[in-house]
Design an enzyme around this catalytic site. Structure first.
Site, short mmCIF file in Angstrom:
data_model
loop_
_atom_site.label_atom_id
_atom_site.label_comp_id
_atom_site.label_asym_id
_atom_site.label_seq_id
_atom_site.Cartn_x
_atom_site.Cartn_y
_atom_site.Cartn_z
N GLN A 387 -55.52 29.07 19.46
CA GLN A 387 -54.69 27.88 19.34
C GLN A 387 -53.74 27.61 18.18
O GLN A 387 -54.20 27.73 17.07
CB GLN A 387 -55.15 26.53 19.72
CG GLN A 387 -56.02 26.49 20.92
CD GLN A 387 -57.41 26.96 20.77
OE1 GLN A 387 -57.81 27.82 20.08
NE2 GLN A 387 -57.96 26.88 22.02
N GLN A 409 -50.60 30.77 22.13
CA GLN A 409 -51.27 29.83 22.86
C GLN A 409 -51.22 28.59 22.33
O GLN A 409 -50.88 28.18 21.14
CB GLN A 409 -52.95 30.14 22.78
CG GLN A 409 -53.70 29.16 23.26
CD GLN A 409 -55.22 29.61 23.51
OE1 GLN A 409 -55.53 30.65 22.80
NE2 GLN A 409 -56.06 28.84 23.88
N ASP A 410 -50.80 27.57 23.23
CA ASP A 410 -50.75 26.21 22.63
C ASP A 410 -49.29 25.99 22.07
O ASP A 410 -49.27 25.31 20.95
CB ASP A 410 -51.58 25.68 21.98
CG ASP A 410 -53.10 25.26 22.73
OD1 ASP A 410 -52.91 25.68 23.96
OD2 ASP A 410 -53.76 24.72 22.35
N ASP A 431 -52.01 28.26 28.22
CA ASP A 431 -51.41 26.88 28.16
C ASP A 431 -50.36 26.48 27.10
O ASP A 431 -50.57 25.50 26.31
CB ASP A 431 -52.85 25.98 27.62
CG ASP A 431 -54.12 26.36 28.53
OD1 ASP A 431 -53.85 26.73 29.50
OD2 ASP A 431 -55.13 26.04 28.00
N ARG A 499 -53.03 24.91 34.94
CA ARG A 499 -54.30 24.85 35.17
C ARG A 499 -54.55 23.22 34.75
O ARG A 499 -53.84 22.80 33.86
CB ARG A 499 -55.45 25.82 34.61
CG ARG A 499 -55.23 26.00 33.09
CD ARG A 499 -56.41 27.02 32.66
NE ARG A 499 -56.38 27.06 31.43
CZ ARG A 499 -57.30 27.67 30.41
NH1 ARG A 499 -58.51 27.79 31.26
NH2 ARG A 499 -57.08 27.68 29.13
#
Length: 595
Positions: A387, A409-410, A431, A499
C-alpha cells in the site's frame, strides 16, 4: 484464515490491509480547541431544547424485590428509532435529551444530530488526555489520526446541526444533499479512525476503544433518521442517494460550462486559462524564481477558511517533500502546474516503512473546494512495497483536472465527501481507486499495471459501510486499459473492475471502453460470500473487448443496467449533485449520460 479482516496480506496474493490513518498535522493546542468545541456544543444543547422534557416513567419489580425505573419513549421516538440500524442505542441517546419526549419526527432529526455531536465532543476531549502516553510509531499514527478525524467530524456534525435546526428552512446553510454528505463523511471518519487500531494492541488502544464506543452507530442512526424524514421515493429499488432533487440538463453548451455548477464562473475560466494569464497568489519554484521554493512553505501561508479562490502555481519540477497536506481549514485552494509530467509531486512512502496507508500519501487535501490542475501526483514505492498512496482527497466539492495519478497498490484514495475527476490518467494495480467518497471519474484513462507475481489487479475497492451513506464510485465515459507491460502478460495477471471492501460497496462503470485485460467475470469477491447480496455493482452500455457481460458474476448485488433512468442516477447531476457546484470551477463535464 480471513486475511482481509485481520489486515494481513494473503500468501502469493496480496490483500489490502485495513486503512490506518495518520494525523499529519500535529496540533499542540488541541486542548484549547477542545474547550471551544465543548463550549460551542453546550450552547447547541441549550438551543436544541424545543420544549421542556416530560419524562414518562414505568416502574417494575424484579424477582429480588428491586425496583427498576424504565423510560417510556414517546410515539415519535419509538417510530423514529425503529427506522435505524441500532434502535436500542437510538432510544437511549434520545429519551433523556432536552425536548425529545415532546418532539415531532422532524424535530428528532435535529435532536439526534445534536446528541451525537455532544458524544463526539466528549470523545474528542477524552482522547486528547492520553496524548502524553508513550506510544510506538504505529500506535501514535493511529492515535493522532483519530484526533484529526474526530475534530473533522465535530465540524461536519456542527454544520449538519445548523442545517437541520428548526427554522433553518428560510436560509439553510446546507441542503439535504449537503447534510447527507457531511453525515456520511463523519461516519467514514469514524470508520477510518477505528480501523486504525486494527493491528495495534495495548493500553492506548483500550482507552481509545472506550472513548470511541458507539460513535459509528450514533452517526448511522442520524443518517437513518434524516433519510426517513426527507424521503427516499425517488430511488426505490436502487440503493443510492440524493433524494427529490431537480434534474439538470444533460450537458452545458459552452466548453467552460461543462463542469458541475458547484464551481463559480471565475473558477471555470481558471481551469482552462493559460498559465501565463493567471494571477497566482503564490508561485512555487525550485530554482528560487518564485514566492517559495517548496510547496510546504506555500501551504503554511494559506489563510484559514478563505471564501475567495487562492491560487498556488507550482512551476515545472519534481517536488518531494515530507508532509504535503492542504488541511480542512484551508478552503478554496487551487493548485496549478505546468502540465502532466512537468510539475510532479512525488513520494515513496509505503506501509512497508511501518506507516499506515492513510499516512503514505504523497499529497493530501481535506479543505473544501480544493482544485488541482495540470499536475502529476506519484508514489514511486513500487508494487513490492504494497500500500502506497499517491493522492488522498477528503475535501468536499473537490475537482482534479488534467492530472496524472501514478502508483501501484492504493494509488488514489477517494476518502470522503464529493469529488470529481476529469481528463486524468490513473495508474495502479491492487485496489488502486479506493475509499468512500461520492465520486464521479469522467473522461479519464484508467491504466492497470503489471502487479507482483501471483497478484490480481482490482481497479476499485469501495468501502461504503452504511446503506444511507450517499457514497460510491461512478466511472463514466472512461478508458480502462492496460499498460504495455501488463498487456504483454495479461494472461498471468487477471484484472477486475472492483471488489467489495465493505458491506454496502457501490461502484458503477458506464459508457466506458474496457480493454481485453478485464477478466470475463468482471468483479472479484473480497472474502467468500461477503457483501455479495448487499453491494451494488453496475455496468451500463460499456464497449470494447472486455465489456461483454455474458460471463459476469451472478451475485445478487450485481446489475447489468438496462434502464436509462437507473444509469442516470450515477451521473454528475444526480450522484454528486454536480450541476450545482462544478460549473464554477470551469472544468468540463457531462451532467447527464451523454451529449
Amino acid at each position: 484464515m480471513d486475511y482481509a479482516r485481520l489486515g494481513k496480506p494473503k500468501p502469493k496474493d496480496l490483500s489490502r490491509r485495513e486503512i490506518l490513518p495518520k494525523f499529519e498535522e500535529n496540533a499542540p493546542n488541541q486542548r484549547s480547541k477542545l474547550k471551544i468545541v465543548l463550549i460551542f456544543s453546550s450552547i447547541l444543547i441549550i438551543a436544541s431544547a424545543i420544549s421542556a422534557a416530560v419524562v414518562v416513567t414505568v416502574r417494575s419489580t424484579t424477582k429480588t424485590g428491586a425496583t427498576v425505573r424504565h423510560i417510556k419513549p414517546s410515539q415519535a421516538i419509538s417510530r423514529t428509532c425503529s427506522r435505524t440500524r441500532f434502535p436500542t442505542l437510538c432510544l437511549n441517546s434520545l429519551h433523556e435529551f432536552p425536548g425529545a419526549l415532546t418532539a415531532s419526527d422532524a424535530e428528532l432529526v435535529h435532536i439526534s444530530v445534536n446528541a451525537t455531536l455532544q458524544r463526539f465532543g466528549r470523545a474528542f476531549y477524552m482522547a486528547s488526555d492520553i496524548n502524553s502516553l508513550v506510544m510506538d510509531k504505529r500506535t501514535r499514527s493511529a492515535y493522532e489520526s483519530c484526533l484529526e478525524l474526530l475534530e473533522d467530524s465535530v465540524y461536519l456534525l456542527s454544520r449538519s446541526l445548523t442545517s437541520v435546526a428548526p427554522g433553518a428552512g428560510k436560509s439553510p446553510p446546507g441542503n439535504n444533499n449537503d447534510v447527507q454528505t457531511w453525515l456520511s463523511a463523519a461516519l467514514t471518519n469514524q470508520d477510518t479512525c477505528t480501523e486504525g487500531f486494527a493491528d495495534v494492541s495495548g493500553n492506548v488502544k483500550d482507552q481509545m476503544a472506550t472513548n470511541l464506543k458507539d460513535l459509528s452507530q450514533l452517526v448511522s442512526n442520524c443518517l437513518a433518521i434524516f433519510a426517513a424524514v426527507n424521503g427516499n421515493d425517488d430511488f426505490a429499488g436502487v440503493p443510492i442517494h440524493n433524494r427529490r432533487r431537480r434534474l439538470m440538463s444533460t450537458v452545458a453548451s459552452a466548453k467552460n460550462e461543462n463542469f458541475p455548477k458547484w464551481l463559480s464562473r471565475k473558477d471555470r475560466k481558471l481551469l482552462d486559462a493559460p498559465v501565463s494569464t493567471i494571477q497566482a497568489d503564490m508561485i512555487v519554484s525550485k530554482d528560487g524564481n518564485g514566492t517559495f521554493k517548496t510547496i510546504a512553505e506555500a501551504i503554511k501561508k494559506l489563510p484559514d477558511y478563505s471564501s475567495r479562490r487562492i491560487i498556488i502555481y507550482v512551476k515545472a519540477g519534481r517536488y518531494e517533500e515530507d508532509i504535503l497536506k492542504v488541511g480542512r481549514k484551508k478552503t478554496n485552494v487551487m493548485f496549478i502546474g505546468d502540465g502532466k509530467g512537468q510539475t510532479m509531486i512525488s513520494g515513496g512512502k509505503s506501509v512497508s516503512q511501518n506507516l499506515t496507508t492513510f499516512h503514505t500519501a504523497s499529497f493530501a487535501a481535506t479543505g473544501a473546494g480544493f482544485i488541482a490542475r495540470d499536475i502529476t501526483f506519484q508514489n514511486w514505492a513500487g508494487p513490492g512495497k504494497h500500500q502506497a498512496v499517491a493522492l488522498r482527497i477528503g475535501a468536499d466539492h473537490a475537482v482534479i483536472y488534467r492530472c496524472n495519478i501514478i502508483g501501484y497498490q492504493d494509488t488514489l484514495y477517494v476518502h470522503s465527501q464529493r469529488q470529481f475527476y476529469r481528463e486524468c490518467d490513473i495508474y495502479g494495480t491492487v485496489d488502486f481507486i479506493f475509499g468512500n467518497a461520492a465520486v464521479v471519474i469522467q473522461n479519464c484513462s484508467i491504466y492497470a499495471r503489471k502487479p507482483m507475481d501471483f497478484q490480481k489487479n482490482t481497479i476499485t475497492a469501495q468501502n461504503r459501510k452504511d446503506p444511507n451513506q450517499n457514497t460510491g464510485i461512478s466511472i463514466h465515459a472512461c478508458k480502462i486499459i492496460a499498460t504495455s507491460d501488463l498487456q504483454a502478460s495479461k494472461g498471468s495477471f487477471p484484472t477486475y473492475l472492483g471488489r467489495p471492501w465493505k458491506l454496502y460497496s457501490r461502484t458503477v462503470v458506464m459508457l466506458s471502453y474496457l480493454g481485453d485485460h478485464i477478466h470475463p467475470h468482471g468483479w472479484l469477491e473480497w472474502n467468500a460470500t461477503f457483501a455479495l447480496d448487499t453491494l451494488y455493482y453496475g455496468e451500463y452500455m460499456n464497449y470494447g473487448p472486455g465489456a461483454a457481460v455474458g460471463q459476469r458474476v451472478k451475485w445478487p448485488g450485481y446489475h447489468v443496467i438496462n434502464s436509462t433512468d437507473e444509469a442516470s442516477k450515477f451521473t454528475v447531476a444526480q450522484f454528486i449533485f454536480g450541476s450545482s457546484w462544478l460549473p464554477s470551477t470551469g472544468v468540463a463535464f457531462l451532467a447527464g449520460l451523454s451529449t
